[in-house]
Design an enzyme around this catalytic site. Structure first.
Site, PDB file in Angstrom:
ATOM      1  N   SER A  71      38.976  88.314  63.522  1.00 51.30           N
ATOM      2  CA  SER A  71      39.628  87.271  64.434  1.00 51.30           C
ATOM      3  C   SER A  71      38.553  86.809  65.604  1.00 51.30           C
ATOM      4  O   SER A  71      38.517  85.497  65.926  1.00 51.30           O
ATOM      5  CB  SER A  71      40.841  88.036  65.239  1.00 51.30           C
ATOM      6  OG  SER A  71      41.810  88.429  64.419  1.00 51.30           O
ATOM      7  N   HIS A 201      36.883  96.323  58.149  1.00 48.78           N
ATOM      8  CA  HIS A 201      37.874  97.195  57.696  1.00 48.78           C
ATOM      9  C   HIS A 201      38.790  96.682  56.542  1.00 48.78           C
ATOM     10  O   HIS A 201      39.514  97.325  55.918  1.00 48.78           O
ATOM     11  CB  HIS A 201      38.912  97.397  59.012  1.00 48.78           C
ATOM     12  CG  HIS A 201      39.753  96.427  59.362  1.00 48.78           C
ATOM     13  ND1 HIS A 201      41.209  96.309  58.764  1.00 48.78           N
ATOM     14  CD2 HIS A 201      39.641  95.450  60.050  1.00 48.78           C
ATOM     15  CE1 HIS A 201      41.758  95.245  59.432  1.00 48.78           C
ATOM     16  NE2 HIS A 201      40.834  94.588  60.123  1.00 48.78           N
ATOM     17  N   CYS A 324      58.043  88.651  58.848  1.00 48.84           N
ATOM     18  CA  CYS A 324      59.154  89.530  59.205  1.00 48.84           C
ATOM     19  C   CYS A 324      58.872  90.944  59.432  1.00 48.84           C
ATOM     20  O   CYS A 324      59.372  91.420  60.219  1.00 48.84           O
ATOM     21  CB  CYS A 324      59.916  89.682  57.721  1.00 48.84           C
ATOM     22  SG  CYS A 324      60.472  88.243  56.935  1.00 48.84           S
TER      23      CYS A 324
END
Ligand SMILES: *Cc1c(COP(=O)(O)O)cnc(C)c1O
Length: 395
Positions: A71, A201, A324
Site C-alpha cells: 500500500s 507477505h 462483502c
C-alpha cells in the site's frame, strides 16, 4: 482436513525467511545509521538484502526503496509521478477500474486535488488492452499505472506491451506487482517498468515490509519526513529483520518459482474443471492468462458470504474476493469491472492455492464447494425464482 486457500490475502512465512530474521532480531540489532561496528554490520546486512531483491527483478540496488508494504509503495509511486507531472504541467493519469484500493483511493484523492483521472475499462476476460492504454495517452499524461496481476481474479496483464507504449510516449509507467513478485518472472528493464510495488507477505515473507522499485532518474516524493534513511526518500529507522526476511523469502520464491507454478497450475486447472460442473457457474477472468494459483468463480443464486462460512465449517479457508467480507454490501469492484451484474457478483468465490497443494486437497475443495452450493441453493428465494422461471438465469 484444513486447507488454507487464501494466499492472495497473505501467505505463511517461509522457514528461510524466519531463519534469516532471527539473528537480526537478537544479535545484529544495531541501527544501520550508527557509525560503530554494530551499526555498520546491520548496514551491511541491509545493503546485501537490497542487492538480492534488486537482482530478482533485474534492477540495481539503488533503485530499491524499502516501504511498510504494498500500500505504501503504491501511494509513494503515484504521489511521486503526480508531483513530477504537475511541475511539468502534466496532470492526467491513466489507470484501470480493477486496481487495488491502494491505487484507486490514491487516485481518487488526486482527482479532488485537480488531477484528471482516466480509468480504463477491463474486458470480460479480465485483461486490459494495450491499444486502449495507448489511445488514452495525451500530451499532459503524467502517469500510467496498471497492475501486474489482479488480486481477485488473478489475470496477468500485458505489462511489457504497456511498458513499451509508455516508453515510446515518454510517460512514466508504474505497476502494482504485489501479486506477481515471487510468483512470476519479472524483469523491470525488459518490460520497460519505471516503478513497481511489492509486498513481502504475499511471497512468504513477513508482514509490514515491502519495496518500491523506481528507475534511476525517477524522483521520489517523501510520504514520511524525518531522517535521511533510504537516500532521504523514506524516513524512519530501517526494519532490518523484516527486510532480511523479505530478501530470503524472495530468493527462495525465485528459486522454486517454476516448480511451484507447475504444481499450482495443475491443481488450479483441476479445480476449474471440477467447479465448472456446477450448473449456472462461471470462471471469472481468462482461464490461461492468470496466476498459477488463482481460481475465481461466480455461482448464480447464492450469496458469497454464506458460502465462505459453510466452507470454513468444512475446513476450507477461502475468500469471496469482494468487499462483502469487510462489512460492506457492495459487490467486488473487480467483478463489476469485468461486467458481472450485481446479483451474480455477490455469489463469488476466490481460492488462492498454497505452494504444495495436493490433488487430494483439490478434490476435497471441489466436493465441499459442490455440496455447499447445492445446500445454499436449496433454500435460496433467488434460486427458486430462477428455477421456476420467474427470473432469468444469467450464467
Ligand atoms: C495485498 C495487496 C496490496 C497491499 O499490500 P500490503 O503490503 O498489504 O499493504 C496492494 N496491491 C495488491 C495487488 C495486493 O494484492
Amino acid at each position: 482436513m484444513r486447507i488454507y486457500a487464501d494466499n492472495a490475502a497473505t501467505t505463511r512465512m517461509s522457514q528461510a525467511a524466519l531463519d534469516a530474521m532471527v539473528p537480526c532480531l537478537q544479535e545484529v540489532y544495531g541501527n544501520p545509521s550508527s557509525l560503530y561496528g554494530r551499526g555498520q554490520e546491520a548496514k551491511e546486512i541491509l545493503e546485501k538484502a537490497r542487492a538480492e531483491i534488486a537482482a530478482v527483478i533485474g534492477a540495481e540496488p539503488r533503485e530499491i526503496t524499502f516501504t511498510s508494504g504494498g500500500s505504501e509503495a503504491d501511494n509513494q509511486a503515484i504521489r511521486s509521478a503526480a508531483e513530477a507531472g504537475k511541475k511539468a504541467g502534466k496532470t492526467h493519469i491513466i489507470s484501470t477500474a480493477f486496481e487495488h484500493h491502494a491505487v484507486l483511493h490514491t487516485l481518487e484523492k488526486l482527482r479532488k486535488e485537480g488531477f484528471d483521472i482516466t480509468l480504463l475499462d477491463v474486458h470480460e476476460d479480465g485483461l486490459v488492452r494495450p491499444e486502449e492504454v495507448e489511445a488514452a495517452i495525451r500530451e499532459d499524461t503524467a502517469l500510467v499505472t496498471v497492475m501486474y496481476a489482479n488480486n481477485e481474479i488473478g489475470t496477468i496483464q500485458p505489462v511489457a506491451e504497456i511498458g513499451e507504449i509508455c516508453a515510446r510516449h515518454a510517460v512514466t509507467f508504474h505497476t502494482d506487482a504485489v501479486q506477481a513478485v515471487g510468483h512470476l518472472p519479472i524483469d523491470v528493464k525488459k518490460e520497460h517498468i519505471d516503478m513497481l510495488s511489492a509486498s513481502a507477505h504475499k511471497f512468504h515473507g513477513p508482514r509490514g515490509i515491502g519495496f518500491l522499485y523506481a528507475r534511476k532518474g525517477i524522483r521520489l516524493t517523501n510520504l514520511i519526513e524525518g531522517g535521511a534513511q533510504e537516500r532521504g526518500k523514506r524516513a524512519g529507522t530501517e526494519n532490518v529483520p523484516a527486510i532480511v526476511g523479505m530478501a530470503a523469502a524472495l530468493r527462495a520464491s525465485a528459486e522454486q518459482m517454476d516448480a511451484v507454478a507447475a504444481v499450482q497450475r495443475e491443481q488450479r486447472d483441476r479445480l476449474i474443471r471440477g467447479l465448472s460442473e456446477i450448473p449456472h457457474s462461471a470462471l471469472n477472468g481468462d482461464a490461461e492468462r492468470r496466476l498459477p494459483g488463482n481460481v475465481n468463480f461466480c455461482f448464480e443464486g447464492i450469496e458469497g458470504e454464506s458460502l465462505l462460512l459453510l466452507l470454513d465449517d468444512r475446513g476450507v479457508e477461502a475468500s469471496s474476493g469482494s468487499a462483502c467480507t469487510s462489512g460492506s454490501l457492495d459487490p467486488s469492484h473487480v467483478l463489476l469491472a469485468i461486467g458481472r451484474v450485481h446479483d451474480v457478483a455477490h455469489g463469488s468465490l476466490r481460492l488462492t492455492l498454497g505452494d504444495d497443494i495436493t490433488e487430494e486437497e483439490t478434490d476435497y475443495i471441489i466436493q465441499s464447494v459442490k455440496d455447499v452450493v447445492e445446500y445454499l441453493r436449496g433454500f435460496s428465494p433467488v434460486w427458486r425464482d430462477l428455477v421456476s422461471g420467474k427470473a432469468e438465469f444469467i450464467l
